[in-house]
Design an enzyme around this catalytic site. Structure first.
Site, PDB file in Angstrom:
ATOM      1  N   ARG A   1       7.993  22.212  -7.795  1.00 45.65           N
ATOM      2  CA  ARG A   1       6.524  22.158  -7.857  1.00 45.65           C
ATOM      3  C   ARG A   1       6.024  23.445  -8.509  1.00 45.65           C
ATOM      4  O   ARG A   1       5.546  24.352  -7.835  1.00 45.65           O
ATOM      5  CB  ARG A   1       5.939  21.994  -6.457  1.00 45.65           C
ATOM      6  CG  ARG A   1       6.371  20.696  -5.787  1.00 45.65           C
ATOM      7  CD  ARG A   1       5.863  20.628  -4.350  1.00 45.65           C
ATOM      8  NE  ARG A   1       6.209  19.364  -3.717  1.00 45.65           N
ATOM      9  CZ  ARG A   1       5.924  19.049  -2.457  1.00 45.65           C
ATOM     10  NH1 ARG A   1       5.291  19.936  -1.692  1.00 45.65           N
ATOM     11  NH2 ARG A   1       6.268  17.886  -1.953  1.00 45.65           N
TER      12      ARG A   1
ATOM     13  N   ASP B   1       3.947  26.330 -10.239  1.00 45.85           N
ATOM     14  CA  ASP B   1       2.585  26.757  -9.956  1.00 45.85           C
ATOM     15  C   ASP B   1       1.705  26.717 -11.195  1.00 45.85           C
ATOM     16  O   ASP B   1       2.175  26.547 -12.319  1.00 45.85           O
ATOM     17  CB  ASP B   1       2.596  28.188  -9.404  1.00 45.85           C
ATOM     18  CG  ASP B   1       3.143  28.267  -7.997  1.00 45.85           C
ATOM     19  OD1 ASP B   1       3.020  27.272  -7.257  1.00 45.85           O
ATOM     20  OD2 ASP B   1       3.688  29.325  -7.637  1.00 45.85           O
TER      21      ASP B   1
ATOM     22  N   TYR C   1      16.004  29.423 -14.047  1.00 47.26           N
ATOM     23  CA  TYR C   1      14.696  29.838 -14.531  1.00 47.26           C
ATOM     24  C   TYR C   1      14.862  30.913 -15.606  1.00 47.26           C
ATOM     25  O   TYR C   1      15.849  31.656 -15.605  1.00 47.26           O
ATOM     26  CB  TYR C   1      13.843  30.423 -13.393  1.00 47.26           C
ATOM     27  CG  TYR C   1      13.302  29.412 -12.420  1.00 47.26           C
ATOM     28  CD1 TYR C   1      12.052  28.823 -12.629  1.00 47.26           C
ATOM     29  CD2 TYR C   1      14.006  29.055 -11.283  1.00 47.26           C
ATOM     30  CE1 TYR C   1      11.533  27.903 -11.720  1.00 47.26           C
ATOM     31  CE2 TYR C   1      13.507  28.131 -10.378  1.00 47.26           C
ATOM     32  CZ  TYR C   1      12.267  27.563 -10.600  1.00 47.26           C
ATOM     33  OH  TYR C   1      11.763  26.640  -9.704  1.00 47.26           O
TER      34      TYR C   1
ATOM     35  N   ARG D   1       9.178  35.379  -9.506  1.00 43.00           N
ATOM     36  CA  ARG D   1       8.075  36.253  -9.922  1.00 43.00           C
ATOM     37  C   ARG D   1       8.025  37.540  -9.098  1.00 43.00           C
ATOM     38  O   ARG D   1       7.695  38.613  -9.629  1.00 43.00           O
ATOM     39  CB  ARG D   1       6.759  35.489  -9.831  1.00 43.00           C
ATOM     40  CG  ARG D   1       6.631  34.396 -10.892  1.00 43.00           C
ATOM     41  CD  ARG D   1       5.508  33.414 -10.595  1.00 43.00           C
ATOM     42  NE  ARG D   1       4.217  34.059 -10.565  1.00 43.00           N
ATOM     43  CZ  ARG D   1       3.097  33.453 -10.155  1.00 43.00           C
ATOM     44  NH1 ARG D   1       3.134  32.189  -9.722  1.00 43.00           N
ATOM     45  NH2 ARG D   1       1.952  34.100 -10.157  1.00 43.00           N
TER      46      ARG D   1
END
Length: 258
Positions: free
Chosen positions: A55, A57, A115, A203
């Site tokens: 999901r 952001d 990622y 992050r």
């Protein structure tokens, strides 16, 4: 939905700049899922409900998001990407489609994810990359950043990099590969692969590693923050614009997620 005849999986790429994340939102707020489900409903001739591997952001991008849905629609999977892409805006693209096993779930069948986080060292702001990389206006010590990232490889408790608000789950994860690569022109990319990630984990890692790179904290202090398992000690969350869901790992030849 599961009573329907087919379970179809898709690989999806999108530019998340203008969307409030992937997960469906209540209009007038628009997320990637809203747009994709609407297009699929037209192609399949019925309402569909997507499950997604991640999901992402608001502002986060994806090269290889994986979703699945159940349908009685008869369109062949080799024709589905072209049909759906004809109804989608330019910043969302279905790149692959395949028939999945009945028990396949894009979310629950995932065995790992990768990622990429993009950075750019800038003398002045770059208007062409501001939505696709974290622009930094001071030199970075890449050796120090790589040393900090190396401390994160392995199986650890990543509570120091876990944001509040995520789903309740164990903070122990395995990161088996992290690479910080220079791409030229001040552009950098950090690749992270692991068996799973906590809410805002990438992050929060990147913001704290950048703090090492600009000399705000030492490598020793970074190690202390990691060991403390206390999110309050790490740096504020890095911008969403630099983050990309690169790929999702599945078992089986017909369940490839990139």
């Amino acid at each position: 939905m599961k009573a329907r005849a087919r379970n179809i999986a898709l690989k999806v790429s999108y530019d998340g700049t203008h969307y409030h994340g992937f997960q469906r939102q209540t209009p007038p707020v628009v997320a990637v899922q809203n747009v994709l489900e609407r297009a699929l409903a037209k192609v399949c001739g019925e309402q569909v409900e997507l499950a997604a591997a991640g999901r992402t952001d608001s502002g986060v991008h994806a090269y290889g998001q994986v979703v699945n849905f159940f349908t009685d629609g008869r369109i062949p999977t080799n024709r589905l990407p072209r049909a759906v892409n004809g109804l989608l805006p330019h910043d969302i693209v279905v790149t692959e489609a395949w028939e999945a096993a009945r028990d396949f779930s894009a979310r629950h069948s995932a065995r790992g994810k990768a990622y990429v986080y993009r950075l750019e060292e800038c003398a002045v702001p770059n208007p062409f990359t501001r939505s696709y990389a974290w622009q930094l206006f001071q030199p970075l010590d890449l050796d120090a950043m790589r040393a900090a990232l190396a401390l994160l490889v392995g199986t650890h408790d990543y509570s120091s990099f876990r944001a509040a608000g995520g789903a309740p789950m164990s903070p122990v994860r395995t990161l088996d590969e992290i690479r910080l690569t220079e791409e030229g022109g001040g552009r950098l990319s950090c690749y992270l692969h692991g068996n799973g990630f906590l809410y805002h984990m990438v992050r929060n890692i990147m913001s704290t590693v950048v703090s090492v790179g600009v000399g705000r904290i030492s490598l020793e202090r970074f190690a202390e923050i990691f060991a403390a398992r206390d999110r309050r000690l790490a740096s504020p969350t890095a911008p969403a614009c630099g983050l990309y869901l690169l790929s999702v790992d599945y078992e089986g030849a017909n369940e490839e997620g990139g």
